[in-house]
Design an enzyme around this catalytic site. Structure first.
Site, PDB file in Angstrom:
ATOM      1  N   TYR A   1     -18.138 -23.890 -41.243  1.00 44.41           N
ATOM      2  CA  TYR A   1     -19.104 -24.934 -41.593  1.00 44.41           C
ATOM      3  C   TYR A   1     -18.558 -26.287 -41.162  1.00 44.41           C
ATOM      4  O   TYR A   1     -17.398 -26.590 -41.421  1.00 44.41           O
ATOM      5  CB  TYR A   1     -19.367 -24.959 -43.103  1.00 44.41           C
ATOM      6  CG  TYR A   1     -20.782 -24.552 -43.415  1.00 44.41           C
ATOM      7  CD1 TYR A   1     -21.840 -25.332 -42.969  1.00 44.41           C
ATOM      8  CD2 TYR A   1     -21.063 -23.383 -44.108  1.00 44.41           C
ATOM      9  CE1 TYR A   1     -23.143 -24.951 -43.213  1.00 44.41           C
ATOM     10  CE2 TYR A   1     -22.373 -22.993 -44.360  1.00 44.41           C
ATOM     11  CZ  TYR A   1     -23.408 -23.781 -43.904  1.00 44.41           C
ATOM     12  OH  TYR A   1     -24.691 -23.405 -44.136  1.00 44.41           O
TER      13      TYR A   1
ATOM     14  N   GLU B   1     -20.611 -29.587 -41.148  1.00 44.43           N
ATOM     15  CA  GLU B   1     -21.620 -30.659 -41.225  1.00 44.43           C
ATOM     16  C   GLU B   1     -20.966 -32.012 -40.955  1.00 44.43           C
ATOM     17  O   GLU B   1     -19.866 -32.290 -41.441  1.00 44.43           O
ATOM     18  CB  GLU B   1     -22.274 -30.658 -42.612  1.00 44.43           C
ATOM     19  CG  GLU B   1     -23.269 -29.526 -42.744  1.00 44.43           C
ATOM     20  CD  GLU B   1     -23.962 -29.484 -44.089  1.00 44.43           C
ATOM     21  OE1 GLU B   1     -23.718 -30.372 -44.922  1.00 44.43           O
ATOM     22  OE2 GLU B   1     -24.742 -28.550 -44.293  1.00 44.43           O
TER      23      GLU B   1
ATOM     24  N   ASP C   1     -37.686 -34.537 -21.235  1.00 42.93           N
ATOM     25  CA  ASP C   1     -37.262 -33.210 -21.688  1.00 42.93           C
ATOM     26  C   ASP C   1     -37.045 -32.386 -20.414  1.00 42.93           C
ATOM     27  O   ASP C   1     -38.003 -32.024 -19.723  1.00 42.93           O
ATOM     28  CB  ASP C   1     -38.373 -32.612 -22.563  1.00 42.93           C
ATOM     29  CG  ASP C   1     -38.058 -31.211 -23.053  1.00 42.93           C
ATOM     30  OD1 ASP C   1     -37.170 -30.563 -22.468  1.00 42.93           O
ATOM     31  OD2 ASP C   1     -38.704 -30.761 -24.018  1.00 42.93           O
TER      32      ASP C   1
ATOM     33  N   THR D   1     -32.540 -27.643 -23.277  1.00 42.35           N
ATOM     34  CA  THR D   1     -31.994 -26.402 -23.829  1.00 42.35           C
ATOM     35  C   THR D   1     -30.899 -25.936 -22.889  1.00 42.35           C
ATOM     36  O   THR D   1     -30.834 -26.346 -21.727  1.00 42.35           O
ATOM     37  CB  THR D   1     -33.074 -25.316 -23.966  1.00 42.35           C
ATOM     38  OG1 THR D   1     -33.828 -25.279 -22.764  1.00 42.35           O
ATOM     39  CG2 THR D   1     -33.992 -25.586 -25.132  1.00 42.35           C
TER      40      THR D   1
ATOM     41  N   LYS E   1     -31.433 -21.961 -20.047  1.00 39.64           N
ATOM     42  CA  LYS E   1     -32.361 -21.728 -18.936  1.00 39.64           C
ATOM     43  C   LYS E   1     -31.584 -21.868 -17.622  1.00 39.64           C
ATOM     44  O   LYS E   1     -30.637 -21.120 -17.418  1.00 39.64           O
ATOM     45  CB  LYS E   1     -33.552 -22.691 -19.041  1.00 39.64           C
ATOM     46  CG  LYS E   1     -34.360 -22.465 -20.339  1.00 39.64           C
ATOM     47  CD  LYS E   1     -35.630 -23.269 -20.373  1.00 39.64           C
ATOM     48  CE  LYS E   1     -36.498 -22.937 -21.563  1.00 39.64           C
ATOM     49  NZ  LYS E   1     -36.245 -23.751 -22.764  1.00 39.64           N
TER      50      LYS E   1
ATOM     51  N   ARG F   1     -28.102 -19.954 -26.159  1.00 36.51           N
ATOM     52  CA  ARG F   1     -29.318 -20.606 -26.663  1.00 36.51           C
ATOM     53  C   ARG F   1     -28.916 -21.778 -27.543  1.00 36.51           C
ATOM     54  O   ARG F   1     -28.192 -21.591 -28.524  1.00 36.51           O
ATOM     55  CB  ARG F   1     -30.160 -19.621 -27.464  1.00 36.51           C
ATOM     56  CG  ARG F   1     -30.578 -18.418 -26.665  1.00 36.51           C
ATOM     57  CD  ARG F   1     -31.576 -17.596 -27.424  1.00 36.51           C
ATOM     58  NE  ARG F   1     -32.882 -18.197 -27.272  1.00 36.51           N
ATOM     59  CZ  ARG F   1     -33.747 -17.825 -26.324  1.00 36.51           C
ATOM     60  NH1 ARG F   1     -33.440 -16.874 -25.475  1.00 36.51           N
ATOM     61  NH2 ARG F   1     -34.918 -18.409 -26.244  1.00 36.51           N
TER      62      ARG F   1
HETATM   63  N1  DSN Z   1     -40.864 -20.788 -24.282  1.00 37.40           N
HETATM   64  C1  DSN Z   1     -40.144 -21.559 -23.312  1.00 37.40           C
HETATM   65  C2  DSN Z   1     -40.666 -21.235 -21.948  1.00 37.40           C
HETATM   66  O1  DSN Z   1     -40.845 -20.079 -21.705  1.00 37.40           O
HETATM   67  O2  DSN Z   1     -40.869 -22.096 -21.097  1.00 37.40           O
HETATM   68  C3  DSN Z   1     -40.248 -22.923 -23.653  1.00 37.40           C
HETATM   69  O3  DSN Z   1     -40.110 -23.085 -25.022  1.00 37.40           O
END
Ligand code: DSN
Length: 455
Positions: free
Chosen positions: A53, A55, A226, A252, A255, A261
């Site tokens: 933990y 925080e 974003d 994120t 990707k 993730r």
């Molecule tokens: N669900 C993701 C996508 O497939 O682009 C984005 O949140």
């Protein structure tokens, strides 16, 4: 990866892990928001940092015993700086648990309830976390929205963002399916948003960060870029960077950048305290330090020449696929791609996206149904097919393999087209028995065996 303890202690879960592993190994995963991380990224993810933990922030924690967590988080921040060539006066927060959270944390830090956000229209490829509500008159479909450059939202608030803020959305042009930045400027001048957001899930072209910077400046709004989908391409220089144009950037980490993730926020230094407070204590509790360990490994990988080469190949592969589909008479939205994804409007073949995507899965090729500009379908049965090249490029595939994939996809669509009017359940029963799809699945498996996943 071997899981000797899991195998012995919990065979049920072990079996599911192995089934998923086999599927990933022998099918082509072409969902553009997915990727395959390295074994080192996954080892760090399952490390003992999962137990801790923490925080707070480095050297300002609410729990003791965080010496190594502090070292870890600082190293991760430093690697993010390096991967994105961040100026010294910018700040990094590596704690957001997911992309949606990172955006909520930014709103939490910089906006007040009732403020106006100007973001991209969801069915044109925006994102739920930028706000979404259904049109008042037609809650299932999106008809009636196609001719307007702007969407003012409906009564049925789907995203919490639309419940808290007033969300106005800009659309792509109906013919080119590209943004007209002059129109976005006019919308911004009329609605005076406190924040302008770019980025999304299905816009295949690079965004003009300079134009959005100027629009935000003109109306005194914050500009949030974003870059969840493009982060890896931006880090490698295969796509342009919004640093210095946007005030805040979120992405994120699983990707194109090929990590675990999670999510990251980069921001102007003068906004650092508000952004950090927006994340913790404003939105989240303890950060996932095992994810941060894994992210640090991913960011180190993102600084290598091999990653740079990978990212450029991701784009080349997507462009090759787009070209092959255009040659076969498909309506590739915007006429191509600058990125890792392409979107096909299946109405050009008198089809929708759902049943072709189901048939392709049966044939070993995983893509997703998606809404498209000028959408006339419903969220469950939209008109588009979205595909991407991050995972297949991680496997080492290049242009030659893209040609083969386009040929398979086209073949599968032609084979199932006469049955695409069947009801979903009937269609799914029918495709299970189609020998043509089984044959393609076997061919796909042999290609995958030539380009094995490192798992
Ligand atoms: N669900 C993701 C996508 O497939 O682009 C984005 O949140």
């Amino acid at each position: 990866m071997d899981f000797p303890n899991l195998k012995k202690q919990d065979p049920e879960i072990y079996k599911l892990v192995k089934k998923e592993e086999e599927k990933q190994q022998y099918k082509l995963s072409m969902i553009p928001s997915e990727n395959f991380s390295s074994p080192a990224v996954r080892e760090a993810l399952s490390s003992v940092f999962v137990h801790k933990y923490a925080e707070g922030y480095p050297h300002k924690r609410y729990y003791e015993g965080n010496q190594f967590v502090d070292n870890l988080e600082e190293l991760c921040q430093q690697r993010a700086r390096q991967a994105f060539s961040l100026p010294d006066d910018w700040h990094v927060n590596v704690q957001p648990l997911a992309g949606g959270n990172s955006n909520l944390a930014v709103y939490n830090g910089l906006l007040e309830p009732g403020d106006t956000i100007l973001s991209m229209y969801l069915p044109d490829g925006g994102h739920l976390s930028h706000g979404w509500s259904f049109p008042e008159k037609d809650e299932q479909g999106l008809e009636g929205q196609v001719e307007q450059a702007i969407y003012l939202g409906g009564k049925r608030k789907i995203s919490i963002v639309s419940k808290i803020f007033k969300v106005v959305q800009y659309k792509v042009e109906p013919d080119s399916r590209l943004f007209d930045y002059k129109k976005i400027m006019a919308i911004a001048k009329e609605y005076r948003p406190k924040m302008i957001i770019s980025g999304g899930t299905a816009y295949p072209r690079e965004i003009n960060y300079d134009a959005l910077h100027s629009i935000a400046k003109e109306v005194g709004a914050y500009y949030l870029a974003d870059i969840a989908h493009e982060a890896g391409l931006v880090a490698a220089g295969a796509n342009k960077s919004p640093i210095g144009k946007a005030d805040v950037i979120t992405f994120t980490t699983h990707k194109t950048i090929r990590g675990p993730r999670g999510a990251v926020i980069l921001c102007r230094g003068d906004l650092a305290d508000r952004i950090d407070f927006g994340v913790f204590p404003g939105l989240q509790g303890g950060p996932f330090e095992h994810t941060i360990a894994s992210l640090a490994v991913c960011l180190k990988e993102a600084c290598t020449p091999a990653f740079k080469k990978y990212a450029f190949q991701v784009v080349k592969n997507a462009q090759r696929l787009a070209q092959r589909f255009i040659e076969r008479g498909y309506d590739v939205v915007s006429g191509g791609t600058d990125k890792h994804l392409l979107l096909i409007d299946m109405r050009s073949k008198k089809l929708s996206g759902r049943n072709p995507a189901k048939a392709l899965d049966q044939a070993g090729i995983i893509m997703n149904r998606n809404s498209v500009p000028n959408e006339t379908g419903s969220p469950m049965n939209p008109s588009g097919l979205r595909m991407g090249t991050p995972t297949i490029t991680t496997r080492g595939m290049k242009e030659k393999e893209m040609d083969k994939i386009a040929e398979w996809v086209d073949y599968v669509i032609k084979v199932v087209a006469p049955d695409c009017d069947l009801k979903p359940a009937e269609f799914e029963e029918k495709i299970k028995k189609m020998p043509e799809l089984r044959k393609i699945a076997a061919e796909v498996k042999s290609l995958c065996q030539k380009y094995p996943l490192n798992i």
